[in-house]
Design a protein around this motif. Structure first.
Motif, PDB file in Angstrom:
ATOM      1  N   SER A  26      -1.017  10.233  -2.111  1.00  0.00           N
ATOM      2  CA  SER A  26       0.018  10.779  -1.070  1.00  0.00           C
ATOM      3  C   SER A  26      -0.087  10.018   0.220  1.00  0.00           C
ATOM      4  CB  SER A  26      -0.327  12.186  -0.627  1.00  0.00           C
ATOM      5  OG  SER A  26      -1.567  12.330   0.223  1.00  0.00           O
ATOM      6  N   LEU A  27      -1.185   9.198   0.546  1.00  0.00           N
ATOM      7  CA  LEU A  27      -1.126   8.238   1.731  1.00  0.00           C
ATOM      8  C   LEU A  27      -0.423   7.107   1.334  1.00  0.00           C
ATOM      9  CD1 LEU A  27      -4.856   9.080   2.871  1.00  0.00           C
ATOM     10  CD2 LEU A  27      -2.759   9.891   4.058  1.00  0.00           C
ATOM     11  N   ILE A  28      -0.637   6.476   0.134  1.00  0.00           N
ATOM     12  CA  ILE A  28       0.319   5.307  -0.336  1.00  0.00           C
ATOM     13  C   ILE A  28       1.808   5.905  -0.076  1.00  0.00           C
ATOM     14  CG2 ILE A  28       0.999   3.894  -2.270  1.00  0.00           C
ATOM     15  CD1 ILE A  28      -1.787   4.673  -3.582  1.00  0.00           C
ATOM     16  N   GLN A  29       2.148   7.001  -0.318  1.00  0.00           N
ATOM     17  CA  GLN A  29       3.550   7.109  -0.111  1.00  0.00           C
ATOM     18  C   GLN A  29       3.893   7.294   1.186  1.00  0.00           C
ATOM     19  OE1 GLN A  29       4.299  11.333  -1.245  1.00  0.00           O
ATOM     20  NE2 GLN A  29       6.324  10.957  -2.271  1.00  0.00           N
ATOM     21  N   ALA A  30       3.320   8.068   2.176  1.00  0.00           N
ATOM     22  CA  ALA A  30       3.264   7.977   3.584  1.00  0.00           C
ATOM     23  C   ALA A  30       3.336   6.842   4.054  1.00  0.00           C
ATOM     24  CB  ALA A  30       2.219   9.063   4.122  1.00  0.00           C
ATOM     25  N   LEU A  31       2.290   6.004   3.683  1.00  0.00           N
ATOM     26  CA  LEU A  31       2.460   4.560   4.260  1.00  0.00           C
ATOM     27  C   LEU A  31       3.588   3.707   4.092  1.00  0.00           C
ATOM     28  CD1 LEU A  31       0.605   2.364   5.949  1.00  0.00           C
ATOM     29  CD2 LEU A  31      -0.087   1.670   3.805  1.00  0.00           C
ATOM     30  N   PHE A  32       4.273   3.787   2.808  1.00  0.00           N
ATOM     31  CA  PHE A  32       5.407   3.172   2.548  1.00  0.00           C
ATOM     32  C   PHE A  32       6.471   3.636   2.901  1.00  0.00           C
ATOM     33  CE2 PHE A  32       3.817   1.192  -1.862  1.00  0.00           C
ATOM     34  CZ  PHE A  32       2.618   0.684  -1.082  1.00  0.00           C
ATOM     35  N   TRP A  33       6.564   5.000   3.258  1.00  0.00           N
ATOM     36  CA  TRP A  33       7.717   5.803   3.902  1.00  0.00           C
ATOM     37  C   TRP A  33       8.053   5.110   5.308  1.00  0.00           C
ATOM     38  CZ3 TRP A  33       7.989  11.593   4.976  1.00  0.00           C
ATOM     39  CH2 TRP A  33       9.593  12.040   4.673  1.00  0.00           C
ATOM     40  N   VAL A  34       6.307   4.913   5.941  1.00  0.00           N
ATOM     41  CA  VAL A  34       6.605   4.334   7.297  1.00  0.00           C
ATOM     42  C   VAL A  34       7.074   2.966   7.213  1.00  0.00           C
ATOM     43  CG1 VAL A  34       5.029   3.905   9.368  1.00  0.00           C
ATOM     44  CG2 VAL A  34       4.848   6.417   8.074  1.00  0.00           C
ATOM     45  N   ALA A  35       6.632   2.136   6.446  1.00  0.00           N
ATOM     46  CA  ALA A  35       6.632   0.851   6.898  1.00  0.00           C
ATOM     47  C   ALA A  35       7.946   0.014   5.779  1.00  0.00           C
ATOM     48  CB  ALA A  35       5.400   0.128   6.460  1.00  0.00           C
ATOM     49  N   LEU A  36       8.341   0.898   4.879  1.00  0.00           N
ATOM     50  CA  LEU A  36       9.323  -0.060   4.059  1.00  0.00           C
ATOM     51  C   LEU A  36      10.506   0.570   3.968  1.00  0.00           C
ATOM     52  CD1 LEU A  36       7.242  -0.459   0.563  1.00  0.00           C
ATOM     53  CD2 LEU A  36       7.420  -2.307   2.208  1.00  0.00           C
ATOM     54  N   ALA A  37      11.501  -0.301   4.357  1.00  0.00           N
ATOM     55  CA  ALA A  37      12.802   0.139   4.415  1.00  0.00           C
ATOM     56  C   ALA A  37      13.601  -0.612   3.271  1.00  0.00           C
ATOM     57  CB  ALA A  37      13.612  -0.272   5.908  1.00  0.00           C
ATOM     58  N   PRO A  38      14.707  -0.229   2.953  1.00  0.00           N
ATOM     59  CA  PRO A  38      15.564  -0.999   1.882  1.00  0.00           C
ATOM     60  C   PRO A  38      15.876  -2.352   2.183  1.00  0.00           C
ATOM     61  CG  PRO A  38      16.856   1.221   2.536  1.00  0.00           C
ATOM     62  CD  PRO A  38      15.649   1.363   3.475  1.00  0.00           C
ATOM     63  N   GLY A  39      15.554  -3.172   1.232  1.00  0.00           N
ATOM     64  CA  GLY A  39      15.796  -4.792   1.608  1.00  0.00           C
ATOM     65  C   GLY A  39      14.493  -5.460   2.004  1.00  0.00           C
ATOM     66  N   ASP A  40      13.437  -4.426   2.508  1.00  0.00           N
ATOM     67  CA  ASP A  40      12.388  -5.203   2.826  1.00  0.00           C
ATOM     68  C   ASP A  40      11.559  -5.691   1.437  1.00  0.00           C
ATOM     69  OD1 ASP A  40      12.375  -4.830   5.416  1.00  0.00           O
ATOM     70  OD2 ASP A  40      11.287  -3.051   5.171  1.00  0.00           O
ATOM     71  N   ARG A  41      10.433  -6.618   1.471  1.00  0.00           N
ATOM     72  CA  ARG A  41       9.826  -7.007   0.315  1.00  0.00           C
ATOM     73  C   ARG A  41       8.553  -6.809   0.349  1.00  0.00           C
ATOM     74  NH1 ARG A  41      10.571 -12.607  -2.935  1.00  0.00           N
ATOM     75  NH2 ARG A  41      12.589 -11.762  -3.437  1.00  0.00           N
ATOM     76  N   MET A  42       7.936  -6.054  -0.786  1.00  0.00           N
ATOM     77  CA  MET A  42       6.436  -6.101  -0.941  1.00  0.00           C
ATOM     78  C   MET A  42       5.989  -6.729  -1.973  1.00  0.00           C
ATOM     79  SD  MET A  42       4.487  -2.404  -2.175  1.00  0.00           S
ATOM     80  CE  MET A  42       4.478  -2.854  -3.871  1.00  0.00           C
ATOM     81  N   VAL A  43       4.694  -7.490  -1.634  1.00  0.00           N
ATOM     82  CA  VAL A  43       4.130  -8.342  -2.594  1.00  0.00           C
ATOM     83  C   VAL A  43       3.091  -7.609  -3.152  1.00  0.00           C
ATOM     84  CG1 VAL A  43       2.908 -10.580  -3.054  1.00  0.00           C
ATOM     85  CG2 VAL A  43       4.900 -10.356  -1.430  1.00  0.00           C
ATOM     86  N   VAL A  44       2.667  -7.762  -4.600  1.00  0.00           N
ATOM     87  CA  VAL A  44       1.468  -7.039  -5.273  1.00  0.00           C
ATOM     88  C   VAL A  44       1.395  -8.011  -6.355  1.00  0.00           C
ATOM     89  CG1 VAL A  44       3.477  -5.854  -6.802  1.00  0.00           C
ATOM     90  CG2 VAL A  44       1.068  -4.951  -6.036  1.00  0.00           C
ATOM     91  N   THR A  45      -0.022  -7.921  -6.608  1.00  0.00           N
ATOM     92  CA  THR A  45      -0.585  -8.581  -7.788  1.00  0.00           C
ATOM     93  C   THR A  45      -0.253  -7.754  -9.189  1.00  0.00           C
ATOM     94  OG1 THR A  45      -2.528  -7.650  -7.670  1.00  0.00           O
ATOM     95  CG2 THR A  45      -2.425  -9.558  -6.545  1.00  0.00           C
ATOM     96  N   GLU A  46      -0.305  -8.382 -10.441  1.00  0.00           N
ATOM     97  CA  GLU A  46      -0.230  -7.777 -11.630  1.00  0.00           C
ATOM     98  C   GLU A  46      -1.127  -8.418 -12.564  1.00  0.00           C
ATOM     99  OE1 GLU A  46       3.689  -7.649 -13.490  1.00  0.00           O
ATOM    100  OE2 GLU A  46       3.483  -9.640 -14.258  1.00  0.00           O
ATOM    101  N   PRO A  47      -1.852  -7.529 -13.313  1.00  0.00           N
ATOM    102  CA  PRO A  47      -1.675  -6.345 -13.470  1.00  0.00           C
ATOM    103  C   PRO A  47      -2.487  -5.580 -12.135  1.00  0.00           C
ATOM    104  CG  PRO A  47      -3.420  -6.881 -14.932  1.00  0.00           C
ATOM    105  CD  PRO A  47      -2.826  -8.267 -14.366  1.00  0.00           C
ATOM    106  N   THR A  48      -1.760  -4.218 -12.170  1.00  0.00           N
ATOM    107  CA  THR A  48      -2.658  -3.466 -11.127  1.00  0.00           C
ATOM    108  C   THR A  48      -2.312  -1.889 -11.163  1.00  0.00           C
ATOM    109  OG1 THR A  48      -3.426  -3.242  -8.522  1.00  0.00           O
ATOM    110  CG2 THR A  48      -1.029  -3.700  -9.064  1.00  0.00           C
ATOM    111  N   PHE A  49      -2.590  -1.086 -10.321  1.00  0.00           N
ATOM    112  CA  PHE A  49      -2.147   0.319 -10.356  1.00  0.00           C
ATOM    113  C   PHE A  49      -0.691   0.399 -10.169  1.00  0.00           C
ATOM    114  CE2 PHE A  49      -2.618   4.474  -7.564  1.00  0.00           C
ATOM    115  CZ  PHE A  49      -2.616   5.359  -8.831  1.00  0.00           C
ATOM    116  N   SER A  50       0.058   0.849 -11.037  1.00  0.00           N
ATOM    117  CA  SER A  50       1.377   0.737 -11.014  1.00  0.00           C
ATOM    118  C   SER A  50       2.323   1.852  -9.825  1.00  0.00           C
ATOM    119  CB  SER A  50       2.037   1.288 -12.378  1.00  0.00           C
ATOM    120  OG  SER A  50       1.685   2.632 -12.648  1.00  0.00           O
ATOM    121  N   LEU A  51       1.567   2.439  -9.378  1.00  0.00           N
ATOM    122  CA  LEU A  51       2.201   3.306  -8.199  1.00  0.00           C
ATOM    123  C   LEU A  51       2.789   2.733  -7.052  1.00  0.00           C
ATOM    124  CD1 LEU A  51       2.479   6.588  -8.603  1.00  0.00           C
ATOM    125  CD2 LEU A  51       0.806   6.673  -6.671  1.00  0.00           C
TER     126      LEU A  51
END
Ligand code: PLP
Length: 358
Positions: free
Chosen positions: A91-116
């Motif tokens: 729920s904190l991942i969700q809250a944090l993303f809600w606060v920081a990520l807007a449409p068109g922003d980019r997030m970088v993530v490694t793979e394989p990792t937690f899919s959420l």
């Protein structure tokens, strides 16, 4: 019945996502969700229920969760204004993303990792850029990551260490170098931290852009009660609190977490036992011919085998449920196995020995 064209209601980003599925299976030994095999000790369960019974269930929990926040701050070794407590770290991942990520922003993530992480980011209309971990070691692809975060649209870099589902931890020096170079948020999910010797907390003192996510679900055996926390700069914590669902940490979860923090010695003994059992299991797995086990800093191990789907079924026929991770990139031949009790691990090993000659 009046019919609706759901494409006019549901956001296309959400429609496009396949969602998180967990198949149902019959089992006697559950090694599929990285839970704590010992559960909450009986004496602590009694104390949680006794304290819960004395509280007034008709009243809302404390809005600010001042008491629990202060206790977690003490446990984590940070000031209280650097802690946000929530209903599980999900729920904190969700809250944090809600606060920081807007449409068109980019997030970088490694793979394989937690899919959420990628799933939540896409639902918010953010773009997800993926960097593959290094083959075989699953170490950080530092050069790729540096190139990826150089893009000014990148708001957030998400790393998980120890990483789920590979089990390895990433080099703290490399994480530190990325935090120094990057002007966006470096989010480090440390859900399995207690099973590792590495602690990224000191990074919070040096980098305002580092966010740590932690949980009571794994080491403290409270997965069913939902308690997680986020450690970050005070300014960011204030913003994340705005996005947190009010009162989402209920009285029982709050009480249970408080009791756990009163009995850290008992719980830490169990964590050490899980680490001992992990090393014992790994030593036995190393001797097997059809299975390759990867080193782990978490409460699970990743194995690679010639016929993973058949091995999954072979274990299930003996009542042992593990996680089929063949759908993840790089893990097409792999299964993930949570550390069980000594007896559970012995039954697992017995079955794997049968697999060797099957
Ligand atoms: C890497 C990682 N982060 C977060 C979570 C979720 O934790 P919580 O139970 O606190 O929501 C998990 C659960 O499996 C996980 O593996």
């Amino acid at each position: 019945m009046k019919k609706i064209d759901w494409n006019t209601i549901v956001k296309p980003e959400v429609m496009a996502i396949s969602g998180y599925h967990l198949a149902k299976h019959d089992f006697t030994i559950k090694l599929d969700q990285n839970e704590n095999p010992f559960g909450v000790p009986e004496s602590l369960r009694d104390e949680i229920l006794r304290r819960l019974s004395a509280r007034d269930w008709s009243r809302y929990p404390d809005f600010q969760m001042q008491h629990l926040t202060a206790r977690i701050a003490e446990y984590a070794g940070v000031p209280a204004e650097q802690v946000v407590v929530g209903n599980g770290s999900n729920s904190l991942i969700q809250a944090l993303f809600w606060v920081a990520l807007a449409p068109g922003d980019r997030m970088v993530v490694t793979e394989p990792t937690f899919s959420l992480y990628a799933q939540f980011a896409r639902m918010l209309g953010a773009e997800v850029a993926v960097c593959r971990l290094q083959a075989d070691t699953f170490a950080l692809p530092v050069d790729d990551l540096r190139r990826a975060i150089a893009d000014p649209r990148v708001k957030m870099l998400v790393l998980c260490s120890p990483n789920n589902p590979t089990g390895n931890r990433f080099s703290l020096t490399e994480i530190e170098a990325l935090a120094a170079e990057f002007d966006g948020l470096l989010v480090l999910d440390e859900a399995y931290r207690e099973f590792s010797e590495q602690d990224a907390r000191p990074l919070l003192e040096r980098f305002e852009n580092v966010v740590l996510l932690r949980t009571f679900s794994k080491a403290f055996a409270l997965a069913g009660l939902r308690i997680g926390y986020l450690l970050a700069a005070p300014v960011l914590c204030e913003q994340v609190k705005k996005a947190r669902v009010p009162y989402s940490v209920n009285l029982m979860a709050e009480t249970a977490a408080d009791v756990c923090l009163d009995h850290l010695d008992v719980l830490q003994k169990r964590i050490r036992e899980i680490v001992r059992l992990r090393e014992e299991l790994l030593q036995a797995l190393v001797r097997m011919q059809r299975i390759r086990a990867f080193p782990s800093d978490a409460n699970f191990v990743l194995i690679r085998t010639d016929e993973p789907k058949r091995l999954f079924q072979f274990l299930l026929e003996d009542g042992i449920l593990v996680r089929d991770v063949t759908g993840y990139p790089m893990l097409e031949q792999c299964l993930r196995i949570s550390i069980g009790t000594q007896t559970e691990n012995q039954q697992l090993l017995k079955r794997l020995e049968q697999w060797e000659t099957a």
